[in-house]
Write a protein that holds these residues in place. Structure first.
Motif, PDB file in Angstrom:
ATOM      1  N   ASP A   1      45.488  43.547  36.149  1.00 19.13           N
ATOM      2  CA  ASP A   1      44.604  44.359  37.000  1.00 19.13           C
ATOM      3  C   ASP A   1      43.284  44.737  36.331  1.00 19.13           C
ATOM      4  OD1 ASP A   1      46.506  44.126  38.889  1.00 19.13           O
ATOM      5  OD2 ASP A   1      46.999  46.261  39.052  1.00 19.13           O
ATOM      6  N   SER A   2      43.319  44.957  35.015  1.00 17.80           N
ATOM      7  CA  SER A   2      42.068  45.340  34.345  1.00 17.80           C
ATOM      8  C   SER A   2      41.378  44.135  33.687  1.00 17.80           C
ATOM      9  CB  SER A   2      42.329  46.436  33.318  1.00 17.80           C
ATOM     10  OG  SER A   2      43.410  46.074  32.493  1.00 17.80           O
ATOM     11  N   PHE A   3      41.832  42.919  34.041  1.00 15.76           N
ATOM     12  CA  PHE A   3      41.242  41.705  33.466  1.00 15.76           C
ATOM     13  C   PHE A   3      40.813  40.747  34.582  1.00 15.76           C
ATOM     14  CE2 PHE A   3      44.225  43.285  30.235  1.00 15.76           C
ATOM     15  CZ  PHE A   3      43.348  43.441  29.167  1.00 15.76           C
ATOM     16  N   PRO A   4      39.640  41.016  35.184  1.00 16.56           N
ATOM     17  CA  PRO A   4      39.203  40.215  36.336  1.00 16.56           C
ATOM     18  C   PRO A   4      39.073  38.725  36.028  1.00 16.56           C
ATOM     19  CG  PRO A   4      37.430  41.645  35.535  1.00 16.56           C
ATOM     20  CD  PRO A   4      38.678  42.078  34.850  1.00 16.56           C
ATOM     21  N   THR A   5      38.621  38.404  34.825  1.00 14.92           N
ATOM     22  CA  THR A   5      38.438  36.987  34.490  1.00 14.92           C
ATOM     23  C   THR A   5      39.785  36.282  34.371  1.00 14.92           C
ATOM     24  OG1 THR A   5      36.469  37.647  33.250  1.00 14.92           O
ATOM     25  CG2 THR A   5      37.203  35.404  32.957  1.00 14.92           C
ATOM     26  N   LEU A   6      40.739  36.933  33.714  1.00 16.61           N
ATOM     27  CA  LEU A   6      42.081  36.354  33.588  1.00 16.61           C
ATOM     28  C   LEU A   6      42.736  36.207  34.956  1.00 16.61           C
ATOM     29  CD1 LEU A   6      43.858  37.965  30.470  1.00 16.61           C
ATOM     30  CD2 LEU A   6      43.273  35.557  30.824  1.00 16.61           C
ATOM     31  N   LYS A   7      42.501  37.197  35.787  1.00 16.24           N
ATOM     32  CA  LYS A   7      43.093  37.178  37.136  1.00 16.24           C
ATOM     33  C   LYS A   7      42.570  35.980  37.930  1.00 16.24           C
ATOM     34  CE  LYS A   7      44.558  40.592  40.465  1.00 16.24           C
ATOM     35  NZ  LYS A   7      44.554  41.922  40.943  1.00 16.24           N
ATOM     36  N   SER A   8      41.260  35.772  37.888  1.00 11.07           N
ATOM     37  CA  SER A   8      40.696  34.643  38.650  1.00 11.07           C
ATOM     38  C   SER A   8      41.068  33.305  37.995  1.00 11.07           C
ATOM     39  CB  SER A   8      39.182  34.776  38.814  1.00 11.07           C
ATOM     40  OG  SER A   8      38.547  34.730  37.578  1.00 11.07           O
ATOM     41  N   TYR A   9      41.258  33.316  36.677  1.00  8.30           N
ATOM     42  CA  TYR A   9      41.707  32.121  35.930  1.00  8.30           C
ATOM     43  C   TYR A   9      43.094  31.695  36.425  1.00  8.30           C
ATOM     44  CZ  TYR A   9      43.494  29.820  31.575  1.00  8.30           C
ATOM     45  OH  TYR A   9      44.051  28.990  30.636  1.00  8.30           O
ATOM     46  N   VAL A  10      43.996  32.657  36.549  1.00 12.31           N
ATOM     47  CA  VAL A  10      45.348  32.368  37.039  1.00 12.31           C
ATOM     48  C   VAL A  10      45.280  31.833  38.476  1.00 12.31           C
ATOM     49  CG1 VAL A  10      47.541  33.435  37.752  1.00 12.31           C
ATOM     50  CG2 VAL A  10      46.578  33.946  35.504  1.00 12.31           C
ATOM     51  N   ASP A  11      44.471  32.476  39.307  1.00 11.52           N
ATOM     52  CA  ASP A  11      44.334  32.035  40.704  1.00 11.52           C
ATOM     53  C   ASP A  11      43.775  30.614  40.787  1.00 11.52           C
ATOM     54  OD1 ASP A  11      45.267  34.482  41.488  1.00 11.52           O
ATOM     55  OD2 ASP A  11      43.299  35.312  41.986  1.00 11.52           O
TER      56      ASP A  11
END
Length: 208
Positions: free
Chosen positions: A170-180
């Motif tokens: 939740d606090s890592f927008p880049t990692l989140k979009s990387y996973v997506d």
């Protein structure tokens, strides 16, 4: 005939990343599933070089050690950078993924009941470096302009952590979009949605 054979337990375990890389590269994999009962008999354990699975076969080449398998497939399928410098950076990132995976495995198999809360609380410290690297990346991958075996490995481990601590990204927008982004790659998406893959537990002890 499938070019590759994997002998392993009926879990995602250490072979999720390997299966994702093969699927993404349109490679066939023959799987030999080994039950815990069969393994406990000891004959197969005795035949394995380090007394452990997974075991991976590519023709006459037999490999143990999951990261050696990832590197081998990375070299064969263009997922090991474009030059020696990129390859070294990919090695570094994969070693960092392995460090986190070992912490995760220790929690799952030794400290799940007593240590889960503390682990999830400390997790951001371990995710920060990956967020930092990816936020500077023009391609959205860990190294260079194409996906590498370290990306598959990190992606697999981040999926595990999303199950373990649902708010982990939740606090890592880049990692989140990387996973997506990786999850949306058509062949990886197909693997993740495939019943045979979905029904495999993440870990051998049922904890996740």
């Amino acid at each position: 005939m499938a070019p590759y054979t994997l002998t392993y337990f009926p879990v995602k375990g250490r072979c999720g990343a390997l299966k994702m890389m093969l699927a993404d590269n349109d490679q066939q994999l023959k799987e030999n599933m080994v039950s815990i009962e069969e393994w406990m008999k000891g004959d197969m354990k005795g035949s394995c070089l380090f007394g452990q699975l997974p075991k991976f076969e590519d023709g006459d080449l037999v490999l143990y050690q999951s990261n050696a398998m990832l590197r081998h497939l990375g070299r064969k399928h263009g997922a090991y950078g474009k030059n020696d410098c990129e390859a070294s950076l990919i090695d570094m990132m994969n070693d960092a993924v392995e460090d986190l995976r070992l912490k995760y495995i220790k929690l799952i198999y030794q400290e799940y009941e007593t240590g889960k809360e503390a682990y999830c609380k400390d997790l951001p410290n371990h995710l920060k470096p990956f967020e930092s690297v990816l936020s500077k990346s023009k391609s959205g991958f860990l190294v260079g302009d194409q996906i590498s075996f370290a990306d598959y490995n990190l992606f697999d481990l981040l999926l595990n952590h999303k199950v373990l601590c649902s708010a982990s990204l939740d606090s890592f927008p880049t990692l989140k979009s990387y996973v997506d982004k990786i999850a949306a790659r058509p062949k990886i998406k197909a693997l993740l949605e495939c019943e045979n893959f979905k029904k495999l537990p993440i870990n051998g002890n049922g904890k996740q």
